[in-house]
Design a protein around this motif. Structure first.
Motif, PDB file in Angstrom:
ATOM      1  N   CYS A  77      -5.749   1.586  10.488  1.00 30.06           N
ATOM      2  CA  CYS A  77      -5.512   0.391   9.662  1.00 30.06           C
ATOM      3  C   CYS A  77      -4.747  -0.700  10.396  1.00 30.06           C
ATOM      4  CB  CYS A  77      -4.724   0.789   8.418  1.00 30.06           C
ATOM      5  SG  CYS A  77      -4.247  -0.630   7.404  1.00 30.06           S
ATOM      6  N   ARG A 114      -7.425   2.107  -3.287  1.00 34.89           N
ATOM      7  CA  ARG A 114      -7.486   3.539  -2.970  1.00 34.89           C
ATOM      8  C   ARG A 114      -7.847   4.310  -4.234  1.00 34.89           C
ATOM      9  NH1 ARG A 114      -4.287   5.643   1.129  1.00 34.89           N
ATOM     10  NH2 ARG A 114      -3.758   7.370  -0.243  1.00 34.89           N
ATOM     11  N   GLY A 119       0.534   4.774   7.325  1.00 33.23           N
ATOM     12  CA  GLY A 119      -0.756   4.185   6.959  1.00 33.23           C
ATOM     13  C   GLY A 119      -1.903   4.972   7.553  1.00 33.23           C
ATOM     14  N   CYS A 120      -3.112   4.610   7.195  1.00 36.12           N
ATOM     15  CA  CYS A 120      -4.298   5.232   7.789  1.00 36.12           C
ATOM     16  C   CYS A 120      -4.275   4.909   9.288  1.00 36.12           C
ATOM     17  CB  CYS A 120      -5.561   4.690   7.143  1.00 36.12           C
ATOM     18  SG  CYS A 120      -5.514   4.856   5.356  1.00 36.12           S
ATOM     19  N   ASN A 143      -4.259  -4.570   8.894  1.00 36.08           N
ATOM     20  CA  ASN A 143      -4.719  -5.512   7.875  1.00 36.08           C
ATOM     21  C   ASN A 143      -5.004  -6.906   8.412  1.00 36.08           C
ATOM     22  OD1 ASN A 143      -4.786  -4.846   4.694  1.00 36.08           O
ATOM     23  ND2 ASN A 143      -3.759  -3.284   5.876  1.00 36.08           N
ATOM     24  N   CYS A 166       0.855  -1.181   0.000  1.00 33.51           N
ATOM     25  CA  CYS A 166       0.000   0.000   0.000  1.00 33.51           C
ATOM     26  C   CYS A 166       0.892   1.233   0.000  1.00 33.51           C
ATOM     27  CB  CYS A 166      -0.898  -0.020   1.242  1.00 33.51           C
ATOM     28  SG  CYS A 166      -1.738   1.558   1.464  1.00 33.51           S
TER      29      CYS A 166
HETATM   30  S1  SF4 Z   1      -6.458   1.235   5.216  1.00 30.23           S
HETATM   31 FE1  SF4 Z   1      -5.898   0.669   3.123  1.00 30.23          FE
HETATM   32  S2  SF4 Z   1      -5.057   2.548   2.279  1.00 30.23           S
HETATM   33 FE2  SF4 Z   1      -5.013   2.807   4.495  1.00 30.23          FE
HETATM   34  S3  SF4 Z   1      -2.967   2.122   5.111  1.00 30.23           S
HETATM   35 FE3  SF4 Z   1      -4.359   0.381   5.300  1.00 30.23          FE
HETATM   36  S4  SF4 Z   1      -4.147  -0.733   3.380  1.00 30.23           S
HETATM   37 FE4  SF4 Z   1      -3.338   1.340   3.050  1.00 30.23          FE
END
Ligand code: SF4
Length: 319
Positions: A56, A130, A52-53, A58, A41
């Motif tokens: 977030c 995104r 990152g967001c 993952n 990302c």
């Molecule tokens: S939410 Fe999506 S865009 Fe944001 S850091 Fe995580 S993987 Fe990347």
């Protein structure tokens, strides 16, 4: 090729539900199979930021079978094994979910998407990404494959309020999301938008303005979920330092908010989901103890009680 017409709320529900949408477009019962295709990302690898967001993690994306060290075919096979005993005639949509699934050179993207589409039980792909990670060459390619397969791009837009997008470190503005959705629709590819309700410093008015703004876009589907604070994220740290930035909804409060949101939402959009349930072990605060279907049943009961429908507020205003 599966094209969408304007929806007319023929699902017997008070909103356009995803199960009816799938029924309308496919002969068989359909199931999404989540895939982790090993993408990165740009908001994590340094191209946009390293952080990152702020929400977030993952880990919350993936079922156990879904690991990038397994081939896409193996992940699909293992996903199918899970469902096939109960629904032997079911067919599948490969859902590229983890990280940013358009973030690689086009030949690599093509190879990954086509591996999924080559599976004999897969009828289409859904690509989570995104809005700043698409371009004309990718959309041209997807336009071609959409002649034979179902293709949808699911954009994380999360908020339409630029101050929030900055606070959560999304690394793009709402205008970028708008442009990506309009461009994708111009290529005739179906689009879905993902939004989080309850982001820090957002009032109810701001959250409802998301419904009004996205209703102007050429979207096919939306996915909503309540903010959940995941341990170890920047946002969990912010919650500890600044709890006043947050309002974590009870299930009943969230239902009331959702109903206002749905009433202001374009009646042609399909609503794929309302909530997300991360594993309790990952959550910083207690969940609601409700399964998704239980939550949806409560929401539908409340909509019945109030006798309201998706988009009816917009229609009332027009009359
Ligand atoms: S939410 Fe999506 S865009 Fe944001 S850091 Fe995580 S993987 Fe990347």
């Amino acid at each position: 090729m599966h094209k969408i017409d304007v929806y007319t709320m023929d699902s017997k529900k008070r909103y356009n539900d995803y199960a009816s949408y799938l029924k309308k477009h496919f002969q068989n019962k359909m199931q999404k199979i989540t895939i982790h295709a090993g993408f990165s990302c740009p908001n994590r690898d340094g191209k946009i930021s390293f952080g990152g967001c702020t929400y977030c993690n993952n880990q919350t994306f993936n079922p156990e079978y879904c690991q990038p060290n397994k081939s896409i075919t193996q992940q699909i096979d293992e996903g199918i094994q899970f469902f096939q005993k109960k629904y032997p005639d079911q067919r599948y949509l490969a859902y590229f979910q983890a990280y940013t699934n358009t973030y690689d050179p086009l030949p690599i993207l093509i190879q990954k998407y086509e591996e999924a589409l080559a599976h004999p039980l897969v009828d289409g792909i859904i690509i989570g990404t995104r809005p700043d990670c698409i371009d004309h060459s990718l959309l041209q390619y997807l336009q071609q494959i959409a002649k034979q397969h179902y293709v949808m791009i699911e954009y994380g837009i999360e908020s339409t309020h630029n101050e929030t997008l900055e606070l959560i470190n999304r690394g793009h503005t709402y205008e970028v999301a708008e442009e990506a959705i309009r461009l994708t629709a111009r290529y005739g590819i179906e689009t879905c938008a993902h939004l989080i309700l309850g982001l820090p410093n957002e009032s109810v008015e701001i959250m409802l303005s998301h419904a009004q703004k996205i209703s102007q876009l050429p979207l096919n589907c939306i996915k909503l979920h309540q903010l959940q604070l995941i341990k170890g994220t920047k946002m969990a740290e912010q919650y500890t330092m600044h709890p006043e930035w947050f309002h974590l909804f009870t299930a009943d409060e969230y239902i009331e908010l959702l109903i206002q949101f749905i009433r202001q939402l374009n009646p042609s959009f399909v609503i794929e989901r309302f909530v997300s349930q991360s594993p309790p072990s990952l959550l910083l605060t207690n969940g609601w103890g409700l399964k998704n279907y239980e939550f949806t049943a409560k929401l539908e009961k409340r909509m019945n009680q109030l006798n309201v429908h998706q988009g009816d507020y917009l229609l009332d205003q027009r009359n």
